[in-house]
Design a protein around this motif. Structure first.
Motif, short mmCIF file in Angstrom:
data_model
loop_
_atom_site.label_atom_id
_atom_site.label_comp_id
_atom_site.label_asym_id
_atom_site.label_seq_id
_atom_site.Cartn_x
_atom_site.Cartn_y
_atom_site.Cartn_z
N LEU A 196 0.84 -1.20 0.00
CA LEU A 196 0.00 0.00 0.00
C LEU A 196 0.88 1.25 0.00
CD1 LEU A 196 -2.86 1.17 0.11
CD2 LEU A 196 -2.72 1.02 2.62
N ASP A 197 1.93 1.24 0.80
CA ASP A 197 2.87 2.37 0.82
C ASP A 197 3.52 2.55 -0.55
OD1 ASP A 197 2.35 2.98 3.46
OD2 ASP A 197 4.12 1.96 4.24
N TYR A 198 3.86 1.44 -1.20
CA TYR A 198 4.46 1.51 -2.54
C TYR A 198 3.51 2.18 -3.52
CZ TYR A 198 6.05 0.00 -7.14
OH TYR A 198 6.43 -0.02 -8.46
N ALA A 199 2.25 1.73 -3.53
CA ALA A 199 1.26 2.30 -4.46
C ALA A 199 1.05 3.78 -4.18
CB ALA A 199 -0.06 1.54 -4.35
N ASN A 200 0.89 4.13 -2.92
CA ASN A 200 0.68 5.53 -2.57
C ASN A 200 1.92 6.37 -2.84
OD1 ASN A 200 -1.98 5.18 -1.80
ND2 ASN A 200 -1.44 4.71 0.31
N GLY A 201 3.08 5.81 -2.61
CA GLY A 201 4.34 6.53 -2.85
C GLY A 201 4.52 6.84 -4.32
N ARG A 202 4.20 5.87 -5.19
CA ARG A 202 4.32 6.11 -6.64
C ARG A 202 3.37 7.21 -7.09
NH1 ARG A 202 7.66 3.27 -9.99
NH2 ARG A 202 7.15 5.17 -11.09
N ALA A 203 2.14 7.18 -6.58
CA ALA A 203 1.17 8.23 -6.94
C ALA A 203 1.64 9.58 -6.41
CB ALA A 203 -0.21 7.88 -6.40
N GLN A 204 2.14 9.61 -5.20
CA GLN A 204 2.60 10.86 -4.61
C GLN A 204 3.78 11.44 -5.39
OE1 GLN A 204 4.21 10.61 -0.65
NE2 GLN A 204 3.69 12.74 -0.21
N GLU A 205 4.73 10.58 -5.77
CA GLU A 205 5.86 11.04 -6.57
C GLU A 205 5.38 11.70 -7.85
OE1 GLU A 205 8.30 7.69 -7.49
OE2 GLU A 205 8.97 7.42 -5.43
N ARG A 206 4.38 11.08 -8.46
CA ARG A 206 3.91 11.59 -9.75
C ARG A 206 3.15 12.90 -9.60
NH1 ARG A 206 4.64 13.70 -13.50
NH2 ARG A 206 3.62 13.40 -15.46
N PHE A 207 2.32 12.99 -8.60
CA PHE A 207 1.52 14.20 -8.44
C PHE A 207 2.31 15.37 -7.87
CE2 PHE A 207 -2.21 11.23 -8.56
CZ PHE A 207 -2.69 11.71 -9.77
N THR A 208 3.44 15.11 -7.24
CA THR A 208 4.26 16.22 -6.75
C THR A 208 5.30 16.66 -7.76
OG1 THR A 208 5.74 14.68 -5.61
CG2 THR A 208 3.92 15.62 -4.32
N ALA A 209 5.45 15.92 -8.86
CA ALA A 209 6.39 16.30 -9.92
C ALA A 209 5.81 17.49 -10.68
CB ALA A 209 6.63 15.13 -10.87
N ALA A 210 6.69 18.30 -11.23
CA ALA A 210 6.25 19.51 -11.94
C ALA A 210 5.67 19.21 -13.32
CB ALA A 210 7.43 20.47 -12.08
N GLU A 211 5.94 18.02 -13.86
CA GLU A 211 5.48 17.70 -15.21
C GLU A 211 3.97 17.48 -15.24
OE1 GLU A 211 7.77 15.54 -13.74
OE2 GLU A 211 9.60 16.40 -14.55
N THR A 212 3.39 17.72 -16.39
CA THR A 212 1.96 17.50 -16.61
C THR A 212 1.68 16.00 -16.65
OG1 THR A 212 1.84 19.52 -17.91
CG2 THR A 212 0.06 17.94 -18.21
N VAL A 213 0.57 15.60 -16.07
CA VAL A 213 0.14 14.21 -16.12
C VAL A 213 -0.84 14.10 -17.29
CG1 VAL A 213 -1.02 12.34 -14.89
CG2 VAL A 213 0.39 13.97 -13.62
N TYR A 214 -0.41 13.42 -18.35
CA TYR A 214 -1.24 13.29 -19.54
C TYR A 214 -2.22 12.13 -19.41
CZ TYR A 214 1.86 16.72 -21.55
OH TYR A 214 2.54 17.88 -21.78
N LEU A 215 -3.20 12.12 -20.30
CA LEU A 215 -4.32 11.19 -20.22
C LEU A 215 -3.93 9.71 -20.06
CD1 LEU A 215 -7.36 11.11 -20.12
CD2 LEU A 215 -7.39 10.97 -22.61
N PRO A 216 -3.01 9.16 -20.86
CA PRO A 216 -2.68 7.72 -20.66
C PRO A 216 -2.16 7.43 -19.25
CG PRO A 216 -1.80 8.52 -22.74
CD PRO A 216 -2.31 9.73 -22.00
N GLU A 217 -1.35 8.34 -18.73
CA GLU A 217 -0.82 8.12 -17.40
C GLU A 217 -1.90 8.30 -16.33
OE1 GLU A 217 3.00 9.31 -14.62
OE2 GLU A 217 2.55 10.54 -16.36
#
Length: 181
Positions: free
Chosen positions: A49-70
């Motif tokens: 659960l920590d792994y899944a949440n950590g991956r999502a957190q890394e992605r949402f705190t990154a400055a890059e745009t999250v595009y539709l496929p991702e």
């Protein structure tokens, strides 16, 4: 070009393999239940659960745009977190039940029924909880695997489109008679 923080199908497949491996490690019978191992399984689910949440957190705190496929992959990751949490809840209930059985044995003056504090009954209940958690994890892992591409199924393809049956005329209408003038 993809971001170094991108969450991909490979992330989901990795998590699916870990969940399948953990579910396969769950005991199938009450004879295989060990309460120490139950706490280890709870810890592993917490780690996943920590792994899944950590991956999502890394992605949402990154400055890059999250595009539709991702975004679709992140949605699957979030849904996996829900499934993991459900399995974690089931195993925590099993541990609470086992701990309650021990607590009732340790409190003097508690009336003893044939079920309260019975080790065999406790292990049977824990095994049933394991089965529920296994089903939850295998369903979650299956949802993380990529959907098969249409036309690449391993089953036989239909040879013909099934014929549809003609619908009968509405009541009171006779097809054989000519229209009245």
């Amino acid at each position: 070009m993809s971001s170094p923080n991108a969450v991909s199908q490979a992330t989901l497949e990795y998590l699916a393999r870990r969940l399948d491996d953990l579910a396969a490690d769950f005991p199938n019978t009450s004879a295989g239940v060990d309460l120490g191992t139950l706490t280890d399984h709870i810890a592993m689910l917490t780690h996943h659960l920590d792994y899944a949440n950590g991956r999502a957190q890394e992605r949402f705190t990154a400055a890059e745009t999250v595009y539709l496929p991702e975004r679709g992959v992140l949605q699957q990751l979030a849904e996996a977190a829900v499934g993991i949490t459900g399995a974690l809840n089931i195993l925590a209930q099993a541990l609470a039940h086992a701990a309650h059985g021990y607590r009732t044995e340790a409190i003097p003056g508690i009336g003893h029924t044939h079920l309260r504090g019975d080790q065999a009954t406790t292990l049977t209940i824990v095994a049933a909880k394991y089965a529920d958690a296994r089903a939850r994890l295998t369903d979650t892992a299956a949802a993380l695997h990529p959907a098969p591409v249409r036309g690449s199924s391993s089953g036989p393809l239909p040879t013909a489109i099934p014929a549809t049956r003609p619908t009968p005329p509405p009541p009171g209408k006779d097809r054989t008679s000519a229209p009245r003038r």
